[in-house]
Design a protein around this motif. Structure first.
Motif, PDB file in Angstrom:
ATOM      1  N   GLU A  86       0.795  -1.376   0.015  1.00  0.00           N
ATOM      2  CA  GLU A  86      -0.282   0.061   0.139  1.00  0.00           C
ATOM      3  C   GLU A  86       0.652   1.112  -0.088  1.00  0.00           C
ATOM      4  O   GLU A  86       0.771   2.208  -0.742  1.00  0.00           O
ATOM      5  N   LYS A  87       2.361   1.036   0.643  1.00  0.00           N
ATOM      6  CA  LYS A  87       2.515   2.414   0.233  1.00  0.00           C
ATOM      7  C   LYS A  87       3.621   2.459  -0.663  1.00  0.00           C
ATOM      8  O   LYS A  87       4.463   3.711  -0.696  1.00  0.00           O
ATOM      9  N   ALA A  88       4.330   1.273  -0.525  1.00  0.00           N
ATOM     10  CA  ALA A  88       5.085   1.507  -2.073  1.00  0.00           C
ATOM     11  C   ALA A  88       3.766   1.596  -3.099  1.00  0.00           C
ATOM     12  O   ALA A  88       4.743   2.174  -4.865  1.00  0.00           O
ATOM     13  N   CYS A  89       2.318   2.054  -3.692  1.00  0.00           N
ATOM     14  CA  CYS A  89       1.951   1.741  -4.674  1.00  0.00           C
ATOM     15  C   CYS A  89       1.727   3.148  -4.547  1.00  0.00           C
ATOM     16  O   CYS A  89       1.325   4.039  -3.561  1.00  0.00           O
ATOM     17  N   PRO A  90       2.439   3.846  -6.520  1.00  0.00           N
ATOM     18  CA  PRO A  90       2.467   5.382  -6.565  1.00  0.00           C
ATOM     19  C   PRO A  90       1.283   6.584  -6.272  1.00  0.00           C
ATOM     20  O   PRO A  90       1.327   7.303  -6.423  1.00  0.00           O
ATOM     21  N   ASN A  91      -0.041   5.324  -7.241  1.00  0.00           N
ATOM     22  CA  ASN A  91      -1.018   5.988  -7.274  1.00  0.00           C
ATOM     23  C   ASN A  91      -2.651   5.946  -6.052  1.00  0.00           C
ATOM     24  O   ASN A  91      -3.539   5.640  -7.465  1.00  0.00           O
ATOM     25  N   GLY A  92      -1.695   5.341  -4.635  1.00  0.00           N
ATOM     26  CA  GLY A  92      -3.436   4.687  -4.306  1.00  0.00           C
ATOM     27  C   GLY A  92      -4.236   3.978  -5.017  1.00  0.00           C
ATOM     28  O   GLY A  92      -5.698   3.965  -4.809  1.00  0.00           O
ATOM     29  N   THR A  93      -3.697   3.207  -5.178  1.00  0.00           N
ATOM     30  CA  THR A  93      -4.354   1.661  -5.876  1.00  0.00           C
ATOM     31  C   THR A  93      -4.825   0.667  -5.267  1.00  0.00           C
ATOM     32  O   THR A  93      -5.857  -0.101  -5.309  1.00  0.00           O
ATOM     33  N   ILE A  94      -4.412   0.292  -3.497  1.00  0.00           N
ATOM     34  CA  ILE A  94      -4.191  -0.736  -3.170  1.00  0.00           C
ATOM     35  C   ILE A  94      -4.481  -0.382  -1.825  1.00  0.00           C
ATOM     36  O   ILE A  94      -4.000   0.807  -1.444  1.00  0.00           O
ATOM     37  N   SER A  95      -5.626  -0.630  -1.312  1.00  0.00           N
ATOM     38  CA  SER A  95      -6.381  -0.494   0.154  1.00  0.00           C
ATOM     39  C   SER A  95      -6.141  -1.879   1.118  1.00  0.00           C
ATOM     40  O   SER A  95      -6.454  -2.440   0.627  1.00  0.00           O
ATOM     41  N   VAL A  96      -5.166  -2.007   1.967  1.00  0.00           N
ATOM     42  CA  VAL A  96      -5.280  -3.487   3.103  1.00  0.00           C
ATOM     43  C   VAL A  96      -5.548  -2.947   3.820  1.00  0.00           C
ATOM     44  O   VAL A  96      -5.476  -2.578   4.564  1.00  0.00           O
ATOM     45  N   LEU A  97      -7.033  -3.365   4.585  1.00  0.00           N
ATOM     46  CA  LEU A  97      -7.792  -3.301   5.211  1.00  0.00           C
ATOM     47  C   LEU A  97      -7.568  -4.622   6.802  1.00  0.00           C
ATOM     48  O   LEU A  97      -7.683  -5.867   5.686  1.00  0.00           O
ATOM     49  N   SER A  98      -7.120  -3.962   6.854  1.00  0.00           N
ATOM     50  CA  SER A  98      -6.707  -5.503   7.987  1.00  0.00           C
ATOM     51  C   SER A  98      -8.135  -6.189   8.997  1.00  0.00           C
ATOM     52  O   SER A  98      -8.780  -4.281   9.915  1.00  0.00           O
ATOM     53  N   THR A  99      -7.818  -6.614  10.317  1.00  0.00           N
ATOM     54  CA  THR A  99      -9.238  -6.817  11.284  1.00  0.00           C
ATOM     55  C   THR A  99      -7.668  -8.294  12.088  1.00  0.00           C
ATOM     56  O   THR A  99      -7.067  -8.367  11.893  1.00  0.00           O
TER      57      THR A  99
END
Lengths: 164, 362
Positions: A86-99
């Motif tokens: 998520e941090k590596a992605c330059p344009n906010g493509t990924i969202s990691v939602l943890s539980t």
């Protein structure tokens, strides 16, 4: 063409000039030899007749299609929800939602991937320390509604997750 | 008129038939038939050459080229033509309308005029002016005029700059081309294209490329280089240089206006290859080698097939050049012409004269 130095005699200049002509023609003929080899070997053609050969289509190993998350037979993936991708992605493509699972450990809830924003740079795959991500070979991505381009990559567990 | 020219008078079956059937109006009908044949030939050649260029370039670049329209894309030129016909022909605001619409016709008319004097076979040539070589050089100036007028009339500074670049290029290389043609005129002793071909009658070693010891093959290669530059083809395609100028002189042209430049360029490639065949490769003569059995077989094939075969071989060589060599810069191009080609050609002409005096030529 280089200027003749005053010390260079006409003979030296002439021989240099002739050598230049000969080597120039030799390198041109080398190039023509290579292209002729391609021309008379139709097997070297690498274009494919795409819509007809959809069944036998072979993509290249290094082709970067959309992101995917490999799962084993039990439906488990290697993701630990660390969020480095998520941090590596330059344009906010990924969202990691943890539980949290029953024992209170942080696990992956939903891995949201927005193809519409992805530039297929592959930085997330390089950044992942667990090898949980891969670029797949799909390229038929056109849909009529932009919302269909937001994907949940991890398979929904038997628990509460459903569609995004 | 030489003995060979009286042996093969410039007449053919269709013309004679018309002369027998309508003795009074034959002088009217025959030119019309000739012009119709020319139009059919040029339009079919344009389509064929465009398809050939696309397929040949594709295979040189490890791809397939057009495959969808017809078997292996055979009908692709037709589809392209229909697309170009239905495109709008726009004129920029403030452009000089008359010259703007006139300019694309000039290169195309030059192509037709040059096709009229190519000797396709013993009896297949529309006209044979005595000063054929002079005619070729004069008419190919129409292409330059068309390009310069197109750049001028477009009311666009960049088009004008592109036109001046291509004009400078084509005019410079025309000098070398004229000198090479002059060499052949000198050694063959005639300026009529038909008689130049007839002067190469005999074995394969009687073609000017081999008949002139060493000079023939040298001037043939120089002709290839110079005519590639004259035709604005890669490695000398600075006229359109799609990665630098986005089209040069024909930036403002669309639809059929652009297509006319395009067709003229492609058919000019055929004309130039045909001239190379006429001057160096024996025109419509078969490559006889002196063994009676094989020579009989080769003689049985009609002359125009030999002409087209040789010409298409040269066309293939042009395409081969185009898809192999990188483009040169404009200063490299100009120094190639003025510092290398022109002195070399003058030297070649003088050596040709020496060969003539010594009796080595022919």
């Amino acid at each position: 063409m280089k200027e003749t130095s005053p010390k260079e005699s006409l003979l030296e200049y002439g021989s240099r000039y002739l050598r230049k002509v000969v080597t120039g023609f030799y390198s041109l003929i080398q190039g023509m030899d290579i292209t002729l080899k391609y021309f008379i070997n139709p097997k070297t053609v690498i274009t494919q007749q795409y819509p007809e050969n959809r069944d036998t289509l072979e993509m290249f190993d290094r082709f970067r299609g959309p992101l995917s998350m490999p799962h084993n037979q039990d439906g488990e993936n290697a993701c630990t929800a660390c969020g480095i991708c998520e941090k590596a992605c330059p344009n906010g493509t990924i969202s990691v939602l943890s539980t949290k699972d029953i024992s209170g450990r942080k696990v992956l809830g939903k891995y949201i991937y927005r193809v519409s924003q992805c530039t297929f740079c592959g930085l997330c795959v390089e950044a992942c320390p667990f090898g949980a991500l891969a670029m797949s070979n799909d390229f038929e991505l056109s849909v009529y509604d932009r919302n269909e381009l937001t994907w949940v990559l991890n398979k929904p567990q038997a628990t509460s997750q459903g569609e995004c | 008129m030489s003995a060979a020219a009286t042996l093969y008078p410039l007449q053919n079956g269709i013309g004679n038939m018309v002369r027998n059937l309508f003795p009074e109006s034959a002088s009217l009908i025959n030119p019309v038939l000739g012009v119709i044949a020319l139009v059919i030939l040029v339009s079919s050649l344009a389509g064929l050459l465009i398809l050939l260029e696309r397929k040949v370039s594709a295979h040189f670049q490890v791809r397939l080229g057009p495959m969808r329209v017809g078997y292996h894309g055979i009908l692709q030129p037709l589809a392209d033509g229909i697309k170009l016909v239905f495109k709008e022909f726009l004129k920029p605001r403030g452009a000089d309308s008359f010259i703007f619409y006139l300019a694309p016709m000039l290169p195309l008319s030059a192509t037709f005029l040059l096709m009229a004097i190519l000797p396709f076979d013993h009896h297949l040539q529309l006209v044979d002016p005595a000063g054929g070589v002079l005619y070729v050089l004069g008419i190919s100036g129409l292409t330059v005029l068309g390009i310069l007028l197109a750049g001028w009339a477009s009311n666009n500074k960049f088009s004008l700059l592109g036109a001046m670049r291509s004009g400078a290029q084509m005019i410079s290389f025309e000098i070398s081309m004229a000198l090479i043609m002059l060499l052949i005129v000198m050694v063959s002793g005639t300026a009529s294209l038909r008689e130049i071909v007839l002067s190469q009658q005999g074995l394969i070693f009687d073609w000017w490329i081999f008949k002139l010891p060493f000079l023939g093959i040298l001037s043939f290669f120089m002709y290839l280089i110079v005519s590639t530059a004259e035709l604005n083809r890669t490695p000398f395609d600075l006229a359109e240089a799609e990665s630098e100028l986005t089209a040069g002189y024909h930036t403002e042209y669309s639809g059929m206006g652009f297509a006319m430049f395009f067709f003229a360029e492609f058919v000019n490639m055929f004309v130039s290859a045909g001239l190379a065949t006429t001057f160096f490769l024996g025109g419509f003569h078969p490559p006889l080698i002196g063994i009676p059995l094989i020579d009989g077989l080769l003689n049985a094939i009609p002359g125009f097939i030999w002409f087209f075969g040789k010409t298409f071989f040269i066309v293939f060589v042009y395409m081969w050049f185009r898809w192999t060599f990188p483009r040169v810069r404009i200063d490299q191009l100009m120094s190639l012409e003025w510092k290398v080609m022109l002195p070399a050609n003058l030297l070649l002409l003088m050596m040709g004269a020496v060969f003539m005096v010594l009796g080595w030529a022919g």
